[in-house]
Design a protein around this motif. Structure first.
Motif, mmCIF file in Angstrom:
data_model
loop_
_atom_site.group_PDB
_atom_site.id
_atom_site.type_symbol
_atom_site.label_atom_id
_atom_site.label_comp_id
_atom_site.label_asym_id
_atom_site.label_seq_id
_atom_site.Cartn_x
_atom_site.Cartn_y
_atom_site.Cartn_z
ATOM 1 N N TRP A 12 0.804 -1.225 0.000
ATOM 2 C CA TRP A 12 0.000 0.000 0.000
ATOM 3 C C TRP A 12 0.838 1.276 0.000
ATOM 4 N N ILE A 13 2.116 1.157 -0.348
ATOM 5 C CA ILE A 13 2.986 2.332 -0.355
ATOM 6 C C ILE A 13 2.647 3.242 -1.536
ATOM 7 N N THR A 14 2.567 4.532 -1.255
ATOM 8 C CA THR A 14 2.407 5.548 -2.298
ATOM 9 C C THR A 14 3.456 6.628 -2.092
ATOM 10 N N ASP A 15 3.422 7.631 -2.956
ATOM 11 C CA ASP A 15 4.377 8.736 -2.834
ATOM 12 C C ASP A 15 4.198 9.526 -1.540
ATOM 13 N N PHE A 16 3.076 9.346 -0.858
ATOM 14 C CA PHE A 16 2.793 10.125 0.346
ATOM 15 C C PHE A 16 3.143 9.369 1.632
ATOM 16 N N ILE A 17 3.704 8.185 1.492
ATOM 17 C CA ILE A 17 4.075 7.382 2.648
ATOM 18 C C ILE A 17 5.596 7.419 2.786
ATOM 19 N N HIS A 18 6.072 7.793 3.956
ATOM 20 C CA HIS A 18 7.505 7.970 4.166
ATOM 21 C C HIS A 18 7.939 7.212 5.413
ATOM 22 N N PHE A 19 9.226 6.870 5.446
ATOM 23 C CA PHE A 19 9.750 6.064 6.542
ATOM 24 C C PHE A 19 11.045 6.652 7.074
ATOM 25 N N SER A 20 11.291 6.456 8.343
ATOM 26 C CA SER A 20 12.579 6.794 8.936
ATOM 27 C C SER A 20 12.854 5.802 10.057
ATOM 28 N N ASP A 21 14.116 5.723 10.454
ATOM 29 C CA ASP A 21 14.461 4.856 11.569
ATOM 30 C C ASP A 21 15.187 5.666 12.639
ATOM 31 N N THR A 22 14.963 5.300 13.876
ATOM 32 C CA THR A 22 15.657 5.909 15.004
ATOM 33 C C THR A 22 16.284 4.790 15.820
ATOM 34 N N THR A 23 17.597 4.822 15.931
ATOM 35 C CA THR A 23 18.306 3.832 16.733
ATOM 36 C C THR A 23 19.057 4.490 17.894
ATOM 37 N N THR A 24 19.161 5.816 17.859
ATOM 38 C CA THR A 24 19.810 6.572 18.924
ATOM 39 C C THR A 24 18.779 7.492 19.565
ATOM 40 N N PHE A 25 18.750 7.530 20.885
ATOM 41 C CA PHE A 25 17.676 8.202 21.617
ATOM 42 C C PHE A 25 18.245 9.198 22.614
ATOM 43 N N ASP A 26 17.511 10.289 22.809
ATOM 44 C CA ASP A 26 17.968 11.288 23.766
ATOM 45 C C ASP A 26 17.608 10.861 25.187
ATOM 46 N N ASN A 27 18.113 11.598 26.142
ATOM 47 C CA ASN A 27 18.027 11.141 27.534
ATOM 48 C C ASN A 27 16.894 11.774 28.345
ATOM 49 N N TRP A 28 16.063 12.592 27.706
ATOM 50 C CA TRP A 28 14.958 13.230 28.430
ATOM 51 C C TRP A 28 15.466 13.892 29.722
ATOM 52 N N THR A 29 16.368 14.844 29.539
ATOM 53 C CA THR A 29 16.969 15.627 30.631
ATOM 54 C C THR A 29 17.645 14.759 31.676
ATOM 55 N N GLY A 30 18.095 13.580 31.281
ATOM 56 C CA GLY A 30 18.824 12.710 32.183
ATOM 57 C C GLY A 30 18.011 11.586 32.792
ATOM 58 N N LEU A 31 16.716 11.519 32.479
ATOM 59 C CA LEU A 31 15.866 10.479 33.059
ATOM 60 C C LEU A 31 16.125 9.108 32.439
ATOM 61 N N ILE A 32 16.436 9.078 31.149
ATOM 62 C CA ILE A 32 16.663 7.816 30.450
ATOM 63 C C ILE A 32 18.175 7.544 30.406
ATOM 64 N N VAL A 33 18.557 6.345 30.781
ATOM 65 C CA VAL A 33 19.972 5.958 30.754
ATOM 66 C C VAL A 33 20.132 4.749 29.828
ATOM 67 N N GLN A 34 21.376 4.439 29.509
ATOM 68 C CA GLN A 34 21.638 3.376 28.537
ATOM 69 C C GLN A 34 21.032 2.045 28.955
ATOM 70 N N ASN A 35 21.057 1.746 30.231
ATOM 71 C CA ASN A 35 20.527 0.456 30.698
ATOM 72 C C ASN A 35 19.020 0.330 30.505
ATOM 73 N N ASP A 36 18.328 1.464 30.261
ATOM 74 C CA ASP A 36 16.887 1.402 30.002
ATOM 75 C C ASP A 36 16.586 0.840 28.610
ATOM 76 N N LEU A 37 17.559 0.897 27.716
ATOM 77 C CA LEU A 37 17.321 0.565 26.314
ATOM 78 C C LEU A 37 17.780 -0.857 25.999
ATOM 79 N N PRO A 38 17.050 -1.568 25.150
ATOM 80 C CA PRO A 38 17.472 -2.906 24.723
ATOM 81 C C PRO A 38 18.788 -2.849 23.958
ATOM 82 N N PRO A 39 19.525 -3.936 23.882
ATOM 83 C CA PRO A 39 20.778 -3.970 23.117
ATOM 84 C C PRO A 39 20.552 -3.508 21.683
#
Length: 352
Positions: free
Chosen positions: A223-250
């Motif tokens: 069902w992909i058309t010219d109006f459907i777009h994709f991106s990937d995020t593998t690196t995440f910000d820390n939300w002012t220090g609340l999120i740490v590396q151990n919170d994230l899956p390998p």
């Protein structure tokens, strides 16, 4: 029309349909040497372009990369009356404003009146209205969505299998999500509607890997058309220090702390967030355990949006960046961008 080009990484600013100059050009023109006086003159001409209405702060997922799990604010939904007043003031300040109905933490589709709020925005002349959703309720609310005047829809999802989804979004609703996304794309494909949809995959996998998955091939690819777009995020910000590396899956990485450039405010201070009670807050991209922090600069029920934006309180927050006296909410944030470092973050001036 099915399109291979729809697989490209999507830039949310490509559809900006208003006059603009890149921030780097404006800063070099307006702030050749950053000091309190030039910053004051710069800010006096600047008009905020992006406004975030915190329509709801309730979510039906509990993502490992999001601060919702730590949010201590009372659960609220912005009233239709507050939306009406807020959008009225936004369009008076900036007739070509871009409005996001994406809460900082929360999902807009939980809001029973979200599409009434879209309608209010459009009736008051807003040219671009969008929101992000985790798509858990997409299937249920699809008829309303398709009949709305929403200009952009963005979807946040893990890589496409139920095990990853459970680990990352900590929800058992994967089947609802993938079916909802597939139904949406199929309806858009069949009807010829031109609603732009961006799907952002948040996982350890790259976009190329996700596109090879069975669920991508079965539920999305047809069902992909010219109006459907994709991106990937593998690196995440820390939300002012609340999120740490151990919170994230390998495989999911935490962003390194961004060095704050001396004497340059963060570009996100140009964005304005409106909370459900009318509080006006700078940024709107990230926060800590509460949105009621030191980036709140006024309330629409007490002052006009214009007066708040050009107030001394906002000026002091901006000027303090010159002396590395950052708001407490910004101290540990990895989302910092110097105001002239984002060529895709447009600034606009009153005399343009």
């Amino acid at each position: 029309m099915k399109s291979e080009s729809a697989r490209i990484i999507y830039d949310e600013h490509i559809r900006a349909d208003r006059p603009h100059v890149h921030g780097s050009q404006l800063v070099s023109k307006a702030l050749p040497q950053v000091n309190p006086q030039t910053l004051k003159e710069f800010r006096a001409k600047l008009i905020p372009r992006k406004f975030i209405l915190d329509t709801i702060n309730i979510c039906n997922a509990n993502c490992v990369f999001c601060a919702y799990q730590y949010n201590a604010d009372p659960k609220t939904i912005m009233s239709l009356e507050m939306v009406q007043e807020t959008v009225k003031q936004i369009t008076e300040l900036h007739p070509n404003a871009f409005i996001s109905l994406t809460p900082t933490v929360g999902d807009p589709l939980i809001d029973p009146d979200i599409f009434k709020k879209v309608k209010i925005c459009k009736e008051l002349g807003v040219k671009r209205v969008q929101f992000y959703t985790n798509a858990i309720l997409l299937k249920k609310r699809l008829p309303e969505l398709l009949n709305s005047e929403l200009d952009n829809l963005e979807i946040s999802v893990s890589d496409l299998n139920s095990e990853s989804y459970l680990k990352i979004f900590r929800s058992t609703k994967y089947d609802d999500v993938i079916q909802g996304i597939s139904l949406l794309l199929k309806e858009l494909f069949s009807s010829g509607k031109t609603l732009p949809v961006k799907i952002n995959f948040r996982s350890p996998l790259s976009l190329a890997q996700i596109q090879e998955s069975d669920d991508f091939k079965n539920f999305i690819l047809p069902w992909i058309t010219d109006f459907i777009h994709f991106s990937d995020t593998t690196t995440f910000d820390n939300w002012t220090g609340l999120i740490v590396q151990n919170d994230l899956p390998p495989g999911m990485k935490l962003a390194q702390d961004t060095k704050r450039i001396e004497m340059k405010p963060c570009s996100r201070l140009v964005d304005v967030q409106i909370l459900a009670n009318g509080d006006v807050r700078l940024c709107g991209c990230r926060m800590g355990k509460s949105a009621n922090d030191d980036l709140v600069v006024g309330n629409l029920l007490q002052e006009s949006l214009r007066d708040i934006w050009y107030s001394d309180k906002v000026g002091r927050i901006w000027e303090n960046f010159l002396y590395q006296l950052y708001p407490k909410s910004c101290l540990n944030c990895s989302y910092y961008d110097a105001i002239d470092h984002r060529p895709d973050r447009h600034l606009q001036f009153q005399d343009e």
